[in-house]
Design an enzyme around this catalytic site. Structure first.
Site, PDB file in Angstrom:
ATOM      1  N   SER A 142       0.829  -1.215   0.000  1.00  0.00           N
ATOM      2  CA  SER A 142       0.000   0.000   0.000  1.00  0.00           C
ATOM      3  C   SER A 142       0.862   1.263   0.000  1.00  0.00           C
ATOM      4  CB  SER A 142      -0.913   0.008   1.229  1.00  0.00           C
ATOM      5  OG  SER A 142      -1.873  -1.011   1.128  1.00  0.00           O
ATOM      6  N   GLN A 350     -23.974 -18.988   1.345  1.00  0.00           N
ATOM      7  CA  GLN A 350     -24.946 -19.228   2.417  1.00  0.00           C
ATOM      8  C   GLN A 350     -26.270 -19.745   1.845  1.00  0.00           C
ATOM      9  OE1 GLN A 350     -23.661 -19.033   5.288  1.00  0.00           O
ATOM     10  NE2 GLN A 350     -25.465 -19.559   6.500  1.00  0.00           N
ATOM     11  N   GLY A 353     -25.915 -23.279   0.928  1.00  0.00           N
ATOM     12  CA  GLY A 353     -25.621 -24.190   2.032  1.00  0.00           C
ATOM     13  C   GLY A 353     -24.432 -25.081   1.704  1.00  0.00           C
ATOM     14  N   GLU A 377      -4.576  -3.799  -6.684  1.00  0.00           N
ATOM     15  CA  GLU A 377      -4.729  -2.457  -7.278  1.00  0.00           C
ATOM     16  C   GLU A 377      -5.288  -1.458  -6.252  1.00  0.00           C
ATOM     17  OE1 GLU A 377      -5.691  -2.082 -11.331  1.00  0.00           O
ATOM     18  OE2 GLU A 377      -4.997  -4.091 -11.827  1.00  0.00           O
ATOM     19  N   SER A 380      -9.278  -1.943  -0.109  1.00  0.00           N
ATOM     20  CA  SER A 380     -10.456  -1.108   0.199  1.00  0.00           C
ATOM     21  C   SER A 380     -10.054   0.039   1.130  1.00  0.00           C
ATOM     22  CB  SER A 380     -11.546  -1.951   0.856  1.00  0.00           C
ATOM     23  OG  SER A 380     -12.080  -2.846  -0.094  1.00  0.00           O
TER      24      SER A 380
HETATM   25  N1  CAA Z   1      -2.829  10.417 -10.296  1.00  0.00           N
HETATM   26  C1  CAA Z   1      -1.790  11.257 -10.493  1.00  0.00           C
HETATM   27  N2  CAA Z   1      -0.973  11.661  -9.483  1.00  0.00           N
HETATM   28  C2  CAA Z   1      -1.213  11.174  -8.259  1.00  0.00           C
HETATM   29  C3  CAA Z   1      -2.274  10.282  -7.995  1.00  0.00           C
HETATM   30  C4  CAA Z   1      -3.098   9.902  -9.082  1.00  0.00           C
HETATM   31  N3  CAA Z   1      -4.127   9.059  -8.893  1.00  0.00           N
HETATM   32  N4  CAA Z   1      -2.257   9.967  -6.678  1.00  0.00           N
HETATM   33  C5  CAA Z   1      -1.222  10.636  -6.122  1.00  0.00           C
HETATM   34  N5  CAA Z   1      -0.617  11.370  -7.094  1.00  0.00           N
HETATM   35  C6  CAA Z   1       0.532  12.265  -6.929  1.00  0.00           C
HETATM   36  C7  CAA Z   1       0.201  13.364  -5.912  1.00  0.00           C
HETATM   37  O1  CAA Z   1      -0.421  14.455  -6.550  1.00  0.00           O
HETATM   38  C8  CAA Z   1       1.560  13.711  -5.372  1.00  0.00           C
HETATM   39  O2  CAA Z   1       2.210  14.562  -6.307  1.00  0.00           O
HETATM   40  P1  CAA Z   1       3.252  15.682  -5.835  1.00  0.00           P
HETATM   41  O3  CAA Z   1       4.372  14.993  -5.169  1.00  0.00           O
HETATM   42  O4  CAA Z   1       3.651  16.386  -7.099  1.00  0.00           O
HETATM   43  O5  CAA Z   1       2.502  16.582  -4.882  1.00  0.00           O
HETATM   44  C9  CAA Z   1       2.298  12.393  -5.387  1.00  0.00           C
HETATM   45  O6  CAA Z   1       1.603  11.544  -6.329  1.00  0.00           O
HETATM   46  C10 CAA Z   1       2.301  11.706  -4.048  1.00  0.00           C
HETATM   47  O7  CAA Z   1       0.963  11.605  -3.615  1.00  0.00           O
HETATM   48  P2  CAA Z   1       0.591  11.256  -2.112  1.00  0.00           P
HETATM   49  O8  CAA Z   1       1.303  12.182  -1.191  1.00  0.00           O
HETATM   50  O9  CAA Z   1      -0.884  11.173  -2.020  1.00  0.00           O
HETATM   51  O10 CAA Z   1       1.268   9.807  -1.955  1.00  0.00           O
HETATM   52  P3  CAA Z   1       1.211   8.775  -0.791  1.00  0.00           P
HETATM   53  O11 CAA Z   1       2.569   8.221  -0.601  1.00  0.00           O
HETATM   54  O12 CAA Z   1       0.478   9.302   0.387  1.00  0.00           O
HETATM   55  O13 CAA Z   1       0.363   7.552  -1.458  1.00  0.00           O
HETATM   56  C11 CAA Z   1      -1.573   6.342  -2.086  1.00  0.00           C
HETATM   57  C12 CAA Z   1      -0.885   7.706  -1.976  1.00  0.00           C
HETATM   58  C13 CAA Z   1      -2.943   6.638  -2.657  1.00  0.00           C
HETATM   59  C14 CAA Z   1      -1.724   5.662  -0.750  1.00  0.00           C
HETATM   60  C15 CAA Z   1      -0.778   5.425  -3.061  1.00  0.00           C
HETATM   61  O14 CAA Z   1       0.478   5.062  -2.496  1.00  0.00           O
HETATM   62  C16 CAA Z   1      -1.522   4.158  -3.418  1.00  0.00           C
HETATM   63  O15 CAA Z   1      -2.406   4.190  -4.284  1.00  0.00           O
HETATM   64  N6  CAA Z   1      -1.182   3.025  -2.799  1.00  0.00           N
HETATM   65  C17 CAA Z   1      -1.724   1.726  -3.216  1.00  0.00           C
HETATM   66  C18 CAA Z   1      -0.857   1.115  -4.267  1.00  0.00           C
HETATM   67  C19 CAA Z   1      -1.536   0.041  -5.048  1.00  0.00           C
HETATM   68  O16 CAA Z   1      -2.660   0.180  -5.510  1.00  0.00           O
HETATM   69  N7  CAA Z   1      -0.825  -1.066  -5.254  1.00  0.00           N
HETATM   70  C20 CAA Z   1      -1.275  -2.138  -6.071  1.00  0.00           C
HETATM   71  C21 CAA Z   1      -0.246  -2.414  -7.117  1.00  0.00           C
HETATM   72  S1  CAA Z   1      -0.672  -3.311  -8.543  1.00  0.00           S
HETATM   73  C22 CAA Z   1      -1.225  -4.819  -8.042  1.00  0.00           C
HETATM   74  O17 CAA Z   1      -2.093  -4.870  -7.246  1.00  0.00           O
HETATM   75  C23 CAA Z   1      -0.690  -6.085  -8.596  1.00  0.00           C
HETATM   76  C24 CAA Z   1      -0.936  -6.316  -9.999  1.00  0.00           C
HETATM   77  O18 CAA Z   1      -0.147  -6.982 -10.645  1.00  0.00           O
HETATM   78  C25 CAA Z   1      -2.146  -5.823 -10.634  1.00  0.00           C
END
Ligand code: CAA
Length: 395
Positions: A142, A350, A353, A377, A380
């Site tokens: 995450s 459920q 059963g 991705e 939740s």
């Molecule tokens: N679109 C564009 N830019 C974005 C964005 C988006 N959706 N979300 C964040 N950003 C940008 C922000 O604007 C910010 O930009 P600046 O530095 O220029 O200000 C930068 O990214 C950092 O944003 P945050 O401070 O919000 O970042 P954060 O570290 O707090 O993380 C988070 C935000 C939403 C928690 C993100 O880390 C996240 O989505 N985590 C989950 C990751 C995930 O979904 N992993 C699954 C991987 S794929 C998979 O599941 C396997 C597969 O094979 C399919």
């Protein structure tokens, strides 16, 4: 009859003949080709090469990609309709399709240079090659910006070292969109994206994950040891990787929401059929209020999910012209649809059963497959974080 069949909330929600065609094509293909093999591949955990290849030939692996780049040239609504139909029959096929379409193809189309599109997008969008997306690491899921793998500039390229985990399709992928650190001191602004060819030295695949569900999709770790990546394979500029990863995930989450809708519908339809036939205490179990209320709640959540997914698909479609983000719509659709899939699969077991717990019916598979939609991705909890930050004006 569903809202999709009667949609009349405005011209934007009306399905076109092209939408009906892709939906029917995906539905027929799923019923005729995937349904007969779904239980087998779930049981063995083998990768269903043949049906995935056929999906490419039908245009299902690059639905939104222009024909000039090997795709079907359709829109986001077409994509979600097809994802729903494929996943309704087998979510594992939906997983491979989703990663290929909305993470890999979308990433290459939006951020790739012309030469990269010609070389990598064309074969992946046409289904000739399989693509994967690699962001997660053993110590960062995450918290995606906190990664340990590294790419160090060397001559006219980069040397990549490190380990990535939970990479969908990694065991079979020809190319991988990789996100890794080029400037660790800059934290998320030091992440860069690369297009990795998996047949080069220095790349290897770790053990395949033994998963609870979506077992026919292949997932593994990937390992880089002195992997030389030419500079021309950098996607975007140095330091742009985190934004690219997040932008692409916004698209990916709509696909997962559509996958979840497909699983929910499969669980719902099986439950309705069973409730009409199975008898207990001298009447059909559907006549008991306890069953009827479950059916009502499943149906309501399914139709609400559908509208949220359509709303996100339309937002993504608008974004193609305006460039505006659809992060919120996408997070809401994924959160609600994935929790609906889990809700419906739970209720279906459920209602069935003991038969819901048996491998003789696919209901237990829907239950196992549904869970991943609340995790990959973006869990939740991450979707709730994205929505809350947006609503509260944080960050
Ligand atoms: N679109 C564009 N830019 C974005 C964005 C988006 N959706 N979300 C964040 N950003 C940008 C922000 O604007 C910010 O930009 P600046 O530095 O220029 O200000 C930068 O990214 C950092 O944003 P945050 O401070 O919000 O970042 P954060 O570290 O707090 O993380 C988070 C935000 C939403 C928690 C993100 O880390 C996240 O989505 N985590 C989950 C990751 C995930 O979904 N992993 C699954 C991987 S794929 C998979 O599941 C396997 C597969 O094979 C399919």
């Amino acid at each position: 009859m569903t809202i999709a069949d009667t949609a009349s909330a405005g011209p934007s929600l009306t399905l076109t003949p092209e939408h009906e065609m892709i939906r029917q094509t995906a539905r027929d293909f799923a019923r005729n080709e995937i349904a007969p093999v779904a239980a087998h591949f779930d049981e063995t955990g083998d990768f269903p090469y043949e049906t995935i290849k056929m999906m490419g030939q039908l245009g299902l692996m690059g639905i939104e990609i222009p024909e000039a780049y090997g795709g079907a040239g359709l829109d986001t609504m077409a994509y979600v309709l097809a994802m729903e139909e494929i996943s309704k029959v087998d979510a594992a096929h939906g997983t491979v399709m989703s990663v290929n379409n909305s993470l890999v193809c979308h990433g290459l189309l939006k951020f790739g240079a012309e030469a990269q599109k010609r070389k990598y997008l064309v074969p992946v969008a046409s289904g000739e090659k399989i693509g994967a997306y690699s962001l997660t690491e053993p110590m960062s899921g995450s918290d995606a910006g906190n990664m340990r793998s590294r790419a160090v500039r060397s001559g006219d390229g980069y040397v990549i070292d490190g380990r990535k985990s939970w990479v969908t399709s990694a065991p079979v992928a020809d190319i991988i969109l990789l996100f890794t650190m080029t400037s660790p001191e800059k934290k998320h602004k030091g992440i860069t994206a690369f297009i990795v060819e998996t047949d080069r030295p220095g790349f290897s695949r770790g053990k395949k994950e033994p998963k609870l569900g979506i077992r026919a999709s292949a997932t593994s770790e990937i390992v880089f040891e002195n992997y030389c990546c030419p500079a021309e394979n950098r996607l975007g500029e140095e330091g742009e990787g985190f934004k690219i990863a997040m932008t692409v995930l916004d698209a990916g989450r709509i696909g997962i929401a559509a996958q979840a809708l497909g699983i929910a519908e499969a669980a719902y339809e099986a439950s309705v059929e069973y409730a009409k036939q199975r008898e207990a205490f001298g009447q059909k179990i559907g006549e008991f209020q306890g069953t009827g209320f479950k059916i009502a709640d499943m149906k309501t959540r399914i139709e609400a999910s559908r509208l949220l997914i359509y709303s996100a698909a339309l937002a993504k479609e608008r974004s193609k012209a305006t460039g505006e983000r659809y992060t919120l719509e996408s997070a809401i659709a994924k959160l609600y649809a994935s929790e609906t899939a889990m809700f419906c699969a739970h209720a279906a077991v459920q209602i069935h059963g003991g038969m819901g717990y048996s491998k003789e019916l696919p209901v237990e598979r829907y239950f196992r497959d549904a869970k991943i939609t609340e995790i990959y991705e973006g869990t939740s909890e991450i979707q709730r974080m994205v929505i809350a930050r947006s609503e509260l004006g944080l960050r």
